[in-house]
Design a protein around this motif. Structure first.
Motif, short mmCIF file in Angstrom:
data_model
loop_
_atom_site.label_atom_id
_atom_site.label_comp_id
_atom_site.label_asym_id
_atom_site.label_seq_id
_atom_site.Cartn_x
_atom_site.Cartn_y
_atom_site.Cartn_z
N TYR A 191 0.85 -1.20 0.00
CA TYR A 191 0.00 0.00 0.00
C TYR A 191 0.88 1.24 0.00
O TYR A 191 1.92 1.29 0.65
CB TYR A 191 -0.90 0.01 1.24
N TYR A 192 0.45 2.25 -0.75
CA TYR A 192 1.18 3.52 -0.82
C TYR A 192 0.17 4.65 -0.98
O TYR A 192 -0.80 4.53 -1.75
CB TYR A 192 2.14 3.52 -2.00
N MET A 244 15.35 -1.04 -10.74
CA MET A 244 14.05 -1.54 -10.31
C MET A 244 12.95 -0.70 -10.95
O MET A 244 13.20 0.43 -11.40
CB MET A 244 13.93 -1.50 -8.79
N ASN A 245 11.75 -1.25 -11.02
CA ASN A 245 10.59 -0.49 -11.47
C ASN A 245 10.09 0.37 -10.31
O ASN A 245 10.14 -0.04 -9.15
CB ASN A 245 9.46 -1.43 -11.90
N ILE A 246 9.58 1.55 -10.63
CA ILE A 246 9.03 2.40 -9.59
C ILE A 246 7.73 3.02 -10.09
O ILE A 246 7.66 3.58 -11.19
CB ILE A 246 10.05 3.48 -9.16
N PHE A 247 6.65 2.87 -9.28
CA PHE A 247 5.33 3.38 -9.62
C PHE A 247 5.09 4.73 -8.95
O PHE A 247 5.44 4.93 -7.78
CB PHE A 247 4.24 2.43 -9.14
N SER A 248 4.48 5.65 -9.70
CA SER A 248 3.83 6.81 -9.10
C SER A 248 2.34 6.62 -9.35
O SER A 248 1.92 5.57 -9.83
CB SER A 248 4.34 8.11 -9.75
N GLY A 249 1.54 7.62 -9.05
CA GLY A 249 0.11 7.45 -9.30
C GLY A 249 -0.24 7.48 -10.77
O GLY A 249 -1.32 7.04 -11.16
N SER A 250 0.68 7.98 -11.62
CA SER A 250 0.34 8.17 -13.02
C SER A 250 1.19 7.36 -14.00
O SER A 250 0.79 7.16 -15.13
CB SER A 250 0.48 9.66 -13.39
N LYS A 251 2.38 6.90 -13.58
CA LYS A 251 3.25 6.24 -14.55
C LYS A 251 4.25 5.33 -13.86
O LYS A 251 4.41 5.35 -12.64
CB LYS A 251 4.00 7.29 -15.38
N ILE A 305 -2.06 3.72 -4.12
CA ILE A 305 -1.72 2.54 -4.90
C ILE A 305 -1.89 1.30 -4.03
O ILE A 305 -1.32 1.20 -2.94
CB ILE A 305 -0.26 2.59 -5.42
N ASN A 306 -2.67 0.34 -4.51
CA ASN A 306 -2.79 -0.98 -3.90
C ASN A 306 -2.15 -2.00 -4.83
O ASN A 306 -2.48 -2.07 -6.02
CB ASN A 306 -4.27 -1.33 -3.67
N TYR A 307 -1.22 -2.78 -4.28
CA TYR A 307 -0.43 -3.70 -5.09
C TYR A 307 -1.03 -5.10 -5.11
O TYR A 307 -1.60 -5.58 -4.13
CB TYR A 307 0.99 -3.82 -4.52
N GLN A 308 -0.84 -5.76 -6.27
CA GLN A 308 -1.14 -7.18 -6.42
C GLN A 308 0.01 -7.84 -7.16
O GLN A 308 0.61 -7.23 -8.04
CB GLN A 308 -2.46 -7.38 -7.18
N THR A 364 9.41 -4.22 -7.97
CA THR A 364 8.65 -2.99 -8.20
C THR A 364 8.29 -2.34 -6.87
O THR A 364 7.80 -3.01 -5.96
CB THR A 364 7.37 -3.29 -8.99
N VAL A 365 8.52 -1.04 -6.80
CA VAL A 365 8.29 -0.30 -5.57
C VAL A 365 7.68 1.05 -5.91
O VAL A 365 7.28 1.30 -7.05
CB VAL A 365 9.61 -0.10 -4.79
N ASP A 366 7.59 1.94 -4.91
CA ASP A 366 7.14 3.31 -5.10
C ASP A 366 8.15 4.23 -4.45
O ASP A 366 9.17 3.80 -3.91
CB ASP A 366 5.74 3.50 -4.50
N MET A 367 7.87 5.54 -4.46
CA MET A 367 8.82 6.49 -3.92
C MET A 367 9.06 6.31 -2.42
O MET A 367 10.13 6.66 -1.92
CB MET A 367 8.34 7.92 -4.18
N LEU A 368 8.12 5.76 -1.71
CA LEU A 368 8.28 5.58 -0.28
C LEU A 368 9.03 4.30 0.06
O LEU A 368 9.97 4.29 0.84
CB LEU A 368 6.91 5.58 0.40
#
Length: 259
Positions: free
Chosen positions: A93-94, A173-180, A109-112, A147-151
């Protein structure tokens, strides 16, 4: 201030403090300094709290805000929250709530995960100016591999074995934001002696962070960030630096409490 640079700088500095033995309860504070020529002023501060759960996860809350004088140019009031599985450092969760320059955004963001494939179900709320309607949208991001996010991304840093790396070695690594989705490259630059203030210097691991487009992994989406992390067991970052359109921004640890 360039929001992505400032936010990335805050996060990079904070999350590199995680120890090699895994996440633990802690509270940290940092000063963000703006430097341009002879000008060197406190541009804001950041606090981070990390708490272990009883279900094999840990949670993080980061709060960043600009100083009063900086508010006249660009106001920043950001809160980031996340939940990460300790085993493998996999985010589940992010959430980012930001008030930046009069604009409001909230990304969730909710991850699966299925095998090597990671998807992020993203809910986005955006208000360009106070008084205008909040626009809601949904986005689905997908990636193969870590895959991760900024946090959550910077907790990964504690597992890098700098002692067995040579200058130029890097991980991605892959990194997700809310848009890309972007690609994060972490490159080890070797050991350097860094001055913390007029009387203190420390031996550090020098690290460079680069963000590139997912399309070919070569086109940069922002300027590089630089971190200097102490070589002792604490792995405390003593300095962090990034570019702004005018001048540079640096971050310095002001308080560290292990709970």
């Amino acid at each position: 201030m360039k929001t992505k640079i400032l936010l990335s700088l805050m996060l990079s500095v904070l999350f590199l403090t995680a120890k090699a033995d895994g996440p633990h309860n802690e509270s940290l504070s940092y000063d963000i300094m703006f430097k341009w020529g002879l000008i060197n002023k406190n541009a804001g501060n950041v606090t981070l709290d990390t708490k272990l759960g009883n279900d094999g996860t840990f949670s993080s809350v980061l709060v960043g805000k600009s100083a009063k004088w900086a508010d006249k140019f660009y106001t920043v009031r950001d809160t980031l929250m996340g939940t990460v599985v300790i085993d493998g450092l996999k985010p589940v969760y992010y959430e980012k709530i930001s008030h930046e320059g009069g604009e409001f955004k909230r990304d969730i963001i909710n991850y699966q995960r299925s095998g090597n494939t990671v998807t992020g179900n993203c809910d986005r709320y955006k208000q360009k100016k106070a008084g205008q309607p909040i626009v809601y949208s949904q986005n689905l991001l997908s990636a193969n591999g870590y895959t991760v996010d900024m946090l959550s991304s910077f907790y990964y840093m504690r597992y890098l074995d700098y002692t067995n790396m040579k200058p130029g070695d890097s991980v991605t690594m892959n990194i997700f934001s809310g848009s890309k989705k972007e690609i994060l490259h972490i490159t080890y630059q070797g050991q350097q002696t860094v001055s913390i203030n007029e009387t203190t210097s420390r031996n550090c691991y020098a690290i460079t962070f680069s963000f590139t487009s997912e399309k070919n992994g070569k086109v940069k989406t922002s300027d590089d960030l630089y971190a200097w992390i102490s070589t002792d067991s604490s792995r405390v970052p003593v300095k962090m630096q990034g570019k702004l359109p005018i001048g540079t921004v640096q971050a310095f640890l002001t308080n560290y409490v292990e709970q």
